[in-house]
Write a protein that holds these residues in place. Structure first.
Motif, PDB file in Angstrom:
ATOM      1  N   LYS A  76       1.383 -10.143   0.456  1.00  0.00           N
ATOM      2  CA  LYS A  76       1.571 -11.037   1.613  1.00  0.00           C
ATOM      3  C   LYS A  76       2.251 -10.543   2.730  1.00  0.00           C
ATOM      4  N   VAL A  77       2.833  -9.316   2.663  1.00  0.00           N
ATOM      5  CA  VAL A  77       3.600  -8.800   3.638  1.00  0.00           C
ATOM      6  C   VAL A  77       2.572  -8.595   4.680  1.00  0.00           C
ATOM      7  N   LYS A  78       1.664  -7.241   4.217  1.00  0.00           N
ATOM      8  CA  LYS A  78       0.761  -6.818   5.286  1.00  0.00           C
ATOM      9  C   LYS A  78      -0.809  -6.461   4.731  1.00  0.00           C
ATOM     10  N   GLY A  79      -1.326  -6.999   3.512  1.00  0.00           N
ATOM     11  CA  GLY A  79      -2.341  -6.458   2.969  1.00  0.00           C
ATOM     12  C   GLY A  79      -2.395  -5.195   2.251  1.00  0.00           C
ATOM     13  N   CYS A  80      -1.206  -4.654   2.096  1.00  0.00           N
ATOM     14  CA  CYS A  80      -1.491  -3.155   1.657  1.00  0.00           C
ATOM     15  C   CYS A  80      -1.813  -2.999   0.251  1.00  0.00           C
ATOM     16  N   TRP A  81      -1.998  -3.801  -0.589  1.00  0.00           N
ATOM     17  CA  TRP A  81      -2.488  -3.825  -2.157  1.00  0.00           C
ATOM     18  C   TRP A  81      -3.178  -4.973  -2.496  1.00  0.00           C
ATOM     19  N   MET A  82      -3.717  -4.996  -3.533  1.00  0.00           N
ATOM     20  CA  MET A  82      -4.379  -6.182  -3.996  1.00  0.00           C
ATOM     21  C   MET A  82      -4.440  -6.049  -5.552  1.00  0.00           C
ATOM     22  N   LYS A  83      -4.455  -6.987  -6.367  1.00  0.00           N
ATOM     23  CA  LYS A  83      -4.665  -6.843  -7.651  1.00  0.00           C
ATOM     24  C   LYS A  83      -5.978  -7.595  -8.280  1.00  0.00           C
ATOM     25  N   LEU A  84      -6.837  -6.873  -8.942  1.00  0.00           N
ATOM     26  CA  LEU A  84      -8.069  -7.418  -9.330  1.00  0.00           C
ATOM     27  C   LEU A  84      -8.044  -7.818 -10.953  1.00  0.00           C
ATOM     28  N   LYS A  85      -8.823  -8.789 -11.229  1.00  0.00           N
ATOM     29  CA  LYS A  85      -8.988  -9.254 -12.470  1.00  0.00           C
ATOM     30  C   LYS A  85      -9.978  -8.481 -13.144  1.00  0.00           C
ATOM     31  N   LEU A  86      -9.391  -8.101 -14.463  1.00  0.00           N
ATOM     32  CA  LEU A  86     -10.341  -7.312 -15.461  1.00  0.00           C
ATOM     33  C   LEU A  86     -10.544  -8.095 -16.533  1.00  0.00           C
ATOM     34  N   ASP A  87     -11.471  -7.817 -17.560  1.00  0.00           N
ATOM     35  CA  ASP A  87     -11.489  -8.288 -18.682  1.00  0.00           C
ATOM     36  C   ASP A  87     -10.260  -8.283 -19.597  1.00  0.00           C
ATOM     37  N   LYS A 133       7.955  -8.231  -5.667  1.00  0.00           N
ATOM     38  CA  LYS A 133       8.774  -8.768  -4.221  1.00  0.00           C
ATOM     39  C   LYS A 133       7.698  -9.167  -3.510  1.00  0.00           C
ATOM     40  N   ASP A 134       6.990  -8.139  -3.069  1.00  0.00           N
ATOM     41  CA  ASP A 134       5.898  -8.085  -2.006  1.00  0.00           C
ATOM     42  C   ASP A 134       4.894  -9.218  -2.344  1.00  0.00           C
ATOM     43  N   GLY A 135       4.830  -9.507  -3.606  1.00  0.00           N
ATOM     44  CA  GLY A 135       3.781 -10.523  -4.032  1.00  0.00           C
ATOM     45  C   GLY A 135       4.568 -12.049  -4.090  1.00  0.00           C
ATOM     46  N   GLY A 136       5.734 -12.052  -3.691  1.00  0.00           N
ATOM     47  CA  GLY A 136       6.438 -13.402  -3.757  1.00  0.00           C
ATOM     48  C   GLY A 136       7.099 -13.977  -4.950  1.00  0.00           C
ATOM     49  N   GLU A 137       7.194 -13.209  -6.110  1.00  0.00           N
ATOM     50  CA  GLU A 137       7.884 -13.544  -7.302  1.00  0.00           C
ATOM     51  C   GLU A 137       9.441 -13.801  -7.182  1.00  0.00           C
ATOM     52  N   ALA A 138       9.758 -14.706  -8.082  1.00  0.00           N
ATOM     53  CA  ALA A 138      11.368 -15.170  -7.771  1.00  0.00           C
ATOM     54  C   ALA A 138      11.952 -14.183  -8.218  1.00  0.00           C
ATOM     55  N   GLU A 139      13.287 -14.190  -7.920  1.00  0.00           N
ATOM     56  CA  GLU A 139      14.344 -13.149  -8.385  1.00  0.00           C
ATOM     57  C   GLU A 139      14.485 -13.054  -9.656  1.00  0.00           C
TER      58      GLU A 139
END
Length: 164
Positions: A76-87, A133-139
């Motif tokens: 959410k900060v600058k798009g420097c990573w992403m997670k992809l759904k696998l099987d 943290k970058d993904g916006g998870e709660a503390e």
């Protein structure tokens, strides 16, 4: 001098706000947006096939490949990573070669094709907390991270985002 400084400030803001330029391409009647290196939507593994390949790999193994999956999270900060759904409820953490390009922050749920190197790593507690943290998870959720974990990683040199 003041006018020069103001013009310089406006120029810097305009440059900083310019988005990365992207190209569009069509394969088999499907439109894609190209980010990073140019690639084709052919000889692409499915998420299930990629999961089987990841499962056979050990820490420090690498595999040059291309696969298709759905984005489940993006930085959410600058798009420097992403997670992809696998099987099997698994996921792959995708980073981008030399931080040469970034993903739009609004692509969660979209199908992408990534090209590059797949690898398996043991992600440290510190890195897990950083990505959470970058993904916006709660503390409270971040505090629950206490052990390294085996993760599937991918360094992409190019990405195709399916236009929907």
């Amino acid at each position: 001098m003041r006018l020069f400084n103001n013009l310089l400030a406006v120029f810097m803001v305009v440059l900083a706000c310019r988005g990365q330029e992207t190209e569009k391409v069509t394969f088999d009647g499907v439109d894609y947006q190209i980010i990073g290196a140019n690639l084709e939507a052919s000889n692409v593994l499915t998420d299930a096939e990629m999961t089987m390949r990841f499962d056979k790999m050990t820490v420090k193994d690498t595999l040059r490949t291309k696969f298709k999956a759905t984005v489940i999270d993006v930085c959410k900060v600058k798009g420097c990573w992403m997670k992809l759904k696998l099987d099997d409820e698994q996921e792959a953490m995708v980073r981008f070669k030399d931080y040469g390009f970034f993903m739009p922050s609004d692509i969660t749920g979209k199908e992408v094709i990534v090209n590059g190197y797949a690898y398996v790593e043991a992600m440290s507690v510190e890195d897990q907390k950083h990505y959470a943290k970058d993904g916006g998870e709660a503390e409270l959720e971040i505090a629950k991270i206490t052990e390294p974990k085996k993760t599937f990683g991918f360094e992409a040199d190019g990405v195709l985002i399916k236009n929907q």
